[in-house]
Design an enzyme around this catalytic site. Structure first.
Site, short mmCIF file in Angstrom:
data_model
loop_
_atom_site.label_atom_id
_atom_site.label_comp_id
_atom_site.label_asym_id
_atom_site.label_seq_id
_atom_site.Cartn_x
_atom_site.Cartn_y
_atom_site.Cartn_z
N SER A 35 32.23 44.84 36.71
CA SER A 35 32.57 44.33 35.38
C SER A 35 31.36 44.51 34.46
O SER A 35 30.30 43.93 34.70
CB SER A 35 32.93 42.85 35.45
OG SER A 35 32.83 42.28 34.16
N HIS A 60 35.92 47.61 35.44
CA HIS A 60 36.58 46.43 34.89
C HIS A 60 36.01 46.13 33.51
O HIS A 60 34.80 45.92 33.34
CB HIS A 60 36.35 45.25 35.84
CG HIS A 60 37.08 44.00 35.47
ND1 HIS A 60 38.40 43.77 35.78
CD2 HIS A 60 36.67 42.89 34.80
CE1 HIS A 60 38.77 42.58 35.34
NE2 HIS A 60 37.73 42.02 34.73
N ASP A 62 36.18 43.71 30.25
CA ASP A 62 36.59 42.38 29.80
C ASP A 62 36.70 42.33 28.28
O ASP A 62 35.70 42.48 27.57
CB ASP A 62 35.58 41.33 30.27
CG ASP A 62 35.67 41.10 31.76
OD1 ASP A 62 36.78 40.80 32.24
OD2 ASP A 62 34.64 41.23 32.45
N MET A 64 37.56 40.05 25.09
CA MET A 64 37.66 38.63 24.69
C MET A 64 37.72 38.53 23.17
O MET A 64 37.02 39.28 22.48
CB MET A 64 36.43 37.87 25.20
CG MET A 64 36.21 37.99 26.70
SD MET A 64 34.86 36.94 27.25
CE MET A 64 34.71 37.46 28.97
N HIS A 94 40.99 43.98 31.17
CA HIS A 94 41.38 42.58 31.37
C HIS A 94 41.40 41.92 29.98
O HIS A 94 40.35 41.64 29.42
CB HIS A 94 40.35 41.93 32.31
CG HIS A 94 40.51 40.46 32.50
ND1 HIS A 94 39.55 39.69 33.13
CD2 HIS A 94 41.52 39.61 32.17
CE1 HIS A 94 39.95 38.44 33.17
NE2 HIS A 94 41.14 38.36 32.59
N MET A 96 41.65 39.11 27.61
CA MET A 96 41.58 37.65 27.46
C MET A 96 41.73 37.37 25.97
O MET A 96 40.78 36.97 25.28
CB MET A 96 40.23 37.13 28.00
CG MET A 96 40.17 37.16 29.52
SD MET A 96 38.48 37.11 30.16
CE MET A 96 38.08 38.85 30.10
N MET A 165 41.89 34.51 38.82
CA MET A 165 40.58 34.13 38.28
C MET A 165 39.94 33.09 39.19
O MET A 165 40.56 32.07 39.51
CB MET A 165 40.71 33.54 36.87
CG MET A 165 41.08 34.52 35.77
SD MET A 165 40.02 35.98 35.63
CE MET A 165 38.42 35.26 35.31
N ASP A 203 38.38 37.75 40.39
CA ASP A 203 37.42 37.94 39.31
C ASP A 203 36.68 36.63 39.03
O ASP A 203 37.31 35.64 38.65
CB ASP A 203 38.19 38.39 38.06
CG ASP A 203 37.29 38.73 36.87
OD1 ASP A 203 36.06 38.67 37.00
OD2 ASP A 203 37.86 39.04 35.81
C1 DX5 Z 1 34.97 36.37 33.15
C2 DX5 Z 1 35.29 37.83 33.29
C3 DX5 Z 1 34.71 38.47 34.48
C4 DX5 Z 1 33.23 38.44 34.55
C5 DX5 Z 1 32.89 38.16 35.98
O1 DX5 Z 1 35.74 35.81 32.17
O2 DX5 Z 1 36.67 38.05 33.33
O3 DX5 Z 1 35.19 39.80 34.69
O4 DX5 Z 1 32.59 39.61 34.17
O5 DX5 Z 1 31.54 38.00 36.04
P1 DX5 Z 1 30.78 37.49 37.31
O6 DX5 Z 1 31.01 38.50 38.40
O7 DX5 Z 1 29.39 37.46 36.81
O8 DX5 Z 1 31.31 36.14 37.67
ZN ZN Z 2 37.46 40.07 34.02
#
Ligand code: DX5
Ligand code: ZN
Length: 253
Positions: A35, A60, A62, A64, A94, A96, A165, A203
Site C-alpha cells: 500500500s 494497493h 488508497d 480517501m 480501495h 474510502m 479492514m 488491510d
Molecule cells: C488504511 C488503508 C491501508 C493502509 C494500511 O485506511 O486502507 O491500506 O495503507 O497501512 P498499514 O499497513 O500501515 O496498516
Molecule cells: Zn487500503
C-alpha cells in the site's frame, strides 16, 4: 476471464459463481499488495517499483476523500501517472469515499484493475458493484471493523474479493484489530459452504508480527503499507513479509 465476457456473466449471479469456481486454484494464492500510503510521495514510482521487485504482485492504492474517512490522499491523476511507470501489476484501488459511483469511470480510465468500495458507503451496493464490472474492472467490497460479515451475504457471488479492514480506515501504521481474524475465518467457511471463490484480502496493521495469524485465518491478499515503506529497505521488507506469509501458509496447508 476476458473483460467483456465477465461483464456479461455478472448479469447472472449463478454464472459468475460458476466462472469463479473454475479459478478456485488461483483464489488461494498468497499475494502481497504493498500500500503506497506509507511511501514517500515525492518518489512514488521508484518506491512502488522497489516493493514490486521485493515480491509485491498487486499495488494497493488508497483513495480517501476527507468525508468517509478523516484523511485525503490521491485521485485518478496519480493512478494514471503510476500506470505509465508500472505496466503489468494489477492496481487495487480501495475507495474510502462517499458517492463512489461518481468516480468509478475515472478510476477505470486511469488504469485501475480492481476497485473496492465500502459496504458502509454504498446504499445501493449491488448496483455499484455492477457499475464497476461494467467499466471492465474487478468489483470488490470492503467492511470496516464494526461491520459484520453477514452484511455481504447478498453480494458474495458477484465480487472478485472481500477486503476485511483490520484497522479503522483513514491512516497507515495503526494497530491490528484481532477481531478481523474471526471475520476472515467466517468468510473462508461461507466460501466453502456456498461453493464461491471470491478472494479474501486483509488491510491494516499487517506486519511480521501479524502476518502469520492472518494467513492461518485464511487471508490470501495481504495489504501492507507501513511494514513495507516506512523503514529500512523497501525491497527487503516486501520480500521478508511475503516469505513469512508463505511460510505460515505452508504450515497451515
Ligand atoms: C488504511 C488503508 C491501508 C493502509 C494500511 O485506511 O486502507 O491500506 O495503507 O497501512 P498499514 O499497513 O500501515 O496498516
Ligand atoms: Zn487500503
Amino acid at each position: 476471464m476476458a473483460r467483456l465476457e465477465r461483464r456479461l456473466h455478472i448479469q447472472d449471479g449463478e454464472a459468475v459463481a460458476s466462472a469463479y469456481n473454475q479459478r478456485r486454484g488461483s483464489a488461494t494464492l498468497i499475494e502481497l499488495a504493498p500500500s503506497i500510503l506509507s511511501a514517500n510521495f515525492a518518489q512514488l514510482g521508484a518506491e512502488a517499483l522497489a516493493a514490486i521487485d521485493g515480491g509485491g504482485t498487486v499495488l494497493h492504492l488508497d483513495v480517501m476523500d476527507g468525508h468517509f474517512v478523516p484523511n485525503l490522499t490521491i485521485g485518478p491523476p496519480v493512478v494514471a501517472s503510476l500506470r505509465k511507470t508500472i505496466a503489468k501489476v494489477p492496481f487495487d484501488c480501495h475507495l474510502m469515499i462517499e458517492n463512489p459511483d461518481d468516480y468509478i469511470a475515472a478510476f477505470a480510465e486511469a488504469g485501475a484493475n480492481w476497485i473496492s468500495v465500502h459496504q458502509e458507503a454504498c446504499v445501493h451496493l449491488n448496483r455499484t458493484l455492477h457499475l464497476i464490472a461494467s467499466h471492465g474492472c474487478e468489483p470488490a467490497v470492503v467492511i470496516n471493523p464494526a461491520t459484520p460479515v453477514h452484511m455481504l451475504d447478498e453480494v458474495l457471488h458477484i465480487v472478485h474479493h472481500v477486503l476485511v479492514m483490520s484497522v479503522n480506515p483513514g491512516f497507515g501504521a495503526q494497530k491490528f484489530i484481532p477481531g478481523a481474524l474471526r471475520k476472515i475465518e467466517t468468510l473462508v467457511q461461507i466460501r466453502e459452504r456456498r461453493g464461491l471463490s471470491f478472494r479474501i484480502e486483509v488491510d491494516g496493521g499487517v506486519d511480521l508480527t501479524t502476518v502469520g495469524d492472518v494467513v492461518r485465518a485464511g487471508a490470501e491478499l495481504l495489504v501492507a503499507g507501513n511494514a513495507v515503506f516506512a523503514h529500512g529497505d523497501i525491497r527487503d521488507n516486501a520480500s521478508k513479509l511475503l516469505q513469512a506469509a508463505r511460510g505460515a501458509k505452508a504450515m497451515r496447508a
